[in-house]
Design a protein around this motif. Structure first.
Motif, PDB file in Angstrom:
ATOM      1  N   GLU A 130      65.467 -24.253  10.255  1.00 23.98           N
ATOM      2  CA  GLU A 130      65.230 -23.039   9.477  1.00 23.98           C
ATOM      3  C   GLU A 130      64.112 -22.201  10.082  1.00 23.98           C
ATOM      4  O   GLU A 130      64.224 -20.978  10.210  1.00 23.98           O
ATOM      5  N   LEU A 131      63.020 -22.848  10.485  1.00 26.51           N
ATOM      6  CA  LEU A 131      61.913 -22.128  11.108  1.00 26.51           C
ATOM      7  C   LEU A 131      62.330 -21.499  12.436  1.00 26.51           C
ATOM      8  O   LEU A 131      61.901 -20.391  12.769  1.00 26.51           O
ATOM      9  N   SER A 132      63.164 -22.200  13.198  1.00 23.93           N
ATOM     10  CA  SER A 132      63.612 -21.670  14.485  1.00 23.93           C
ATOM     11  C   SER A 132      64.478 -20.432  14.310  1.00 23.93           C
ATOM     12  O   SER A 132      64.621 -19.629  15.240  1.00 23.93           O
ATOM     13  N   GLY A 133      65.071 -20.277  13.118  1.00 22.01           N
ATOM     14  CA  GLY A 133      65.896 -19.102  12.857  1.00 22.01           C
ATOM     15  C   GLY A 133      65.105 -17.881  12.427  1.00 22.01           C
ATOM     16  O   GLY A 133      65.674 -16.783  12.310  1.00 22.01           O
ATOM     17  N   ASP A 134      63.790 -18.043  12.201  1.00 23.47           N
ATOM     18  CA  ASP A 134      62.957 -16.894  11.813  1.00 23.47           C
ATOM     19  C   ASP A 134      62.795 -15.925  12.978  1.00 23.47           C
ATOM     20  O   ASP A 134      62.819 -16.318  14.139  1.00 23.47           O
ATOM     21  N   ASP A 135      62.605 -14.654  12.657  1.00 19.72           N
ATOM     22  CA  ASP A 135      62.420 -13.630  13.690  1.00 19.72           C
ATOM     23  C   ASP A 135      61.005 -13.617  14.264  1.00 19.72           C
ATOM     24  O   ASP A 135      60.771 -13.042  15.333  1.00 19.72           O
ATOM     25  N   SER A 136      60.073 -14.219  13.549  1.00 18.19           N
ATOM     26  CA  SER A 136      58.696 -14.300  14.046  1.00 18.19           C
ATOM     27  C   SER A 136      58.131 -15.673  13.717  1.00 18.19           C
ATOM     28  O   SER A 136      58.752 -16.456  12.990  1.00 18.19           O
ATOM     29  N   ASP A 137      56.946 -15.947  14.260  1.00 17.55           N
ATOM     30  CA  ASP A 137      56.326 -17.259  14.023  1.00 17.55           C
ATOM     31  C   ASP A 137      55.394 -17.256  12.827  1.00 17.55           C
ATOM     32  O   ASP A 137      54.633 -18.191  12.626  1.00 17.55           O
ATOM     33  N   GLU A 138      55.480 -16.227  11.986  1.00 20.29           N
ATOM     34  CA  GLU A 138      54.544 -16.090  10.860  1.00 20.29           C
ATOM     35  C   GLU A 138      54.617 -17.288   9.915  1.00 20.29           C
ATOM     36  O   GLU A 138      53.602 -17.878   9.546  1.00 20.29           O
ATOM     37  N   ARG A 139      55.834 -17.667   9.513  1.00 21.34           N
ATOM     38  CA  ARG A 139      55.953 -18.793   8.580  1.00 21.34           C
ATOM     39  C   ARG A 139      55.577 -20.104   9.263  1.00 21.34           C
ATOM     40  O   ARG A 139      54.964 -20.979   8.637  1.00 21.34           O
ATOM     41  N   TYR A 140      55.932 -20.248  10.532  1.00 27.23           N
ATOM     42  CA  TYR A 140      55.558 -21.462  11.269  1.00 27.23           C
ATOM     43  C   TYR A 140      54.044 -21.623  11.294  1.00 27.23           C
ATOM     44  O   TYR A 140      53.519 -22.717  11.064  1.00 27.23           O
ATOM     45  N   ARG A 141      53.334 -20.550  11.584  1.00 28.54           N
ATOM     46  CA  ARG A 141      51.870 -20.620  11.632  1.00 28.54           C
ATOM     47  C   ARG A 141      51.291 -20.985  10.272  1.00 28.54           C
ATOM     48  O   ARG A 141      50.269 -21.663  10.180  1.00 28.54           O
ATOM     49  N   LEU A 142      51.959 -20.544   9.210  1.00 31.40           N
ATOM     50  CA  LEU A 142      51.486 -20.837   7.862  1.00 31.40           C
ATOM     51  C   LEU A 142      51.554 -22.336   7.555  1.00 31.40           C
ATOM     52  O   LEU A 142      50.673 -22.896   6.897  1.00 31.40           O
ATOM     53  N   TYR A 143      52.598 -22.994   8.072  1.00 28.09           N
ATOM     54  CA  TYR A 143      52.820 -24.412   7.769  1.00 28.09           C
ATOM     55  C   TYR A 143      52.521 -25.333   8.945  1.00 28.09           C
ATOM     56  O   TYR A 143      52.710 -26.545   8.831  1.00 28.09           O
TER      57      TYR A 143
END
Length: 269
Positions: A143-156
């Motif tokens: 799911e994270l790899s499908g994001d357009d940016s790394d914003e959510r990844y950085r959050l978690y």
């Protein structure tokens, strides 16, 4: 449209037929019918609540689901049950009710973290729960790899990396799964993977292969790992630091001899 009941047929209205009949009812009759309907089912009442209250209602349900997960692992009385079926049901409801909100992701992450908190306090997890945790973590990474940016990844990021670290030692098989799932994450550091590839470290483990391996009884897995031929020791040895891949003959285990460090392998058909 009809459905069979007790050998006969009970008519079930289509959506269009329901709309036509509702148009013939008064406002008071519709309210009474609607009230009786939501009284008959908790699921329907939850859907209506979300429709009327919006994301605030989903946030409240998240907390209620978290409380249920907490009771599964840390009940006030009795022993922990660790039921995968309960976690699956809660996740299914949250995805249905909270689609498009951050709450399904947060519930998945909470389940994984709670499982590791239980591991820290009790020293073990059920095998079914281990497999389920591996699948949940892989789903989060996709799911994270499908994001357009790394914003959510950085959050978690800190919480995800803590999960991978906590699995090391107590649950080596699960650790391999989590580690490799995380390494395939689009937003994770690419340098660490390139460095590992150039240093001759273990290749990436197939998630499907490790899942098949973990589905074997624990005693059988231990027996297979302790009965590997070493070409240097010229005898049966125990394999350590192993990887699991799908081979055309079965599961391929590759690792090192626990006695001399020589490379060893075996196939599990």
């Amino acid at each position: 449209m009809t459905t069979k009941k007790n050998g006969g047929k009970t008519p079930i209205l289509t959506t269009a037929e329901v709309k036509r009949k509702l148009q013939k009812l008064s406002k008071e009759e519709i309210i009474e019918l609607f009230t009786d309907t939501i009284k008959s089912s908790k699921d329907i009442r939850a859907i209506v609540t979300v429709k009327l209250e919006g994301e605030r209602a989903v946030a409240g349900m998240l907390q209620a689901f978290i409380d249920q997960i907490e009771k599964e692992f840390f009940p006030a009385k009795g022993r922990a049950r660790q039921r995968v079926s309960v976690a699956e049901q809660l996740l299914s409801s949250m995805k249905s009710l909270g689609g498009g909100t951050p709450y399904p992701f947060q519930l998945q992450l909470y389940i994984i973290e709670t499982a590791f908190r239980f591991l820290e306090e009790n020293g073990d997890l059920d095998e079914d729960m281990c497999l389920f945790i591996g699948e949940l973590f892989e789903e989060l990474m996709q799911e994270l790899s499908g994001d357009d940016s790394d914003e959510r990844y950085r959050l978690y990021q800190a919480r995800l990396e803590a999960i991978v670290r906590k699995s090391e030692g107590e649950l080596p098989d699960l650790h391999y799964i989590l580690q490799q799932s995380y390494s395939r994450l689009k937003w994770a550091e690419q340098g660490s993977r390139n460095e590992a590839a150039g240093s001759g470290e273990k290749p990436a483990i197939s998630f499907a292969a490790m899942k098949q391996w973990l589905e074997l009884p624990e005693l059988l897995r231990k027996r297979l790992l302790s009965n590997v031929f070493c070409g240097k020791c010229l005898g049966e040895v125990t394999m350590k630091d192993y990887t699991v891949e799908v081979d055309r003959f079965g599961l391929l285990l590759q690792g090192t001899c626990a006695t001399c460090g020589h490379a060893v392998a075996r196939v599990v058909d």
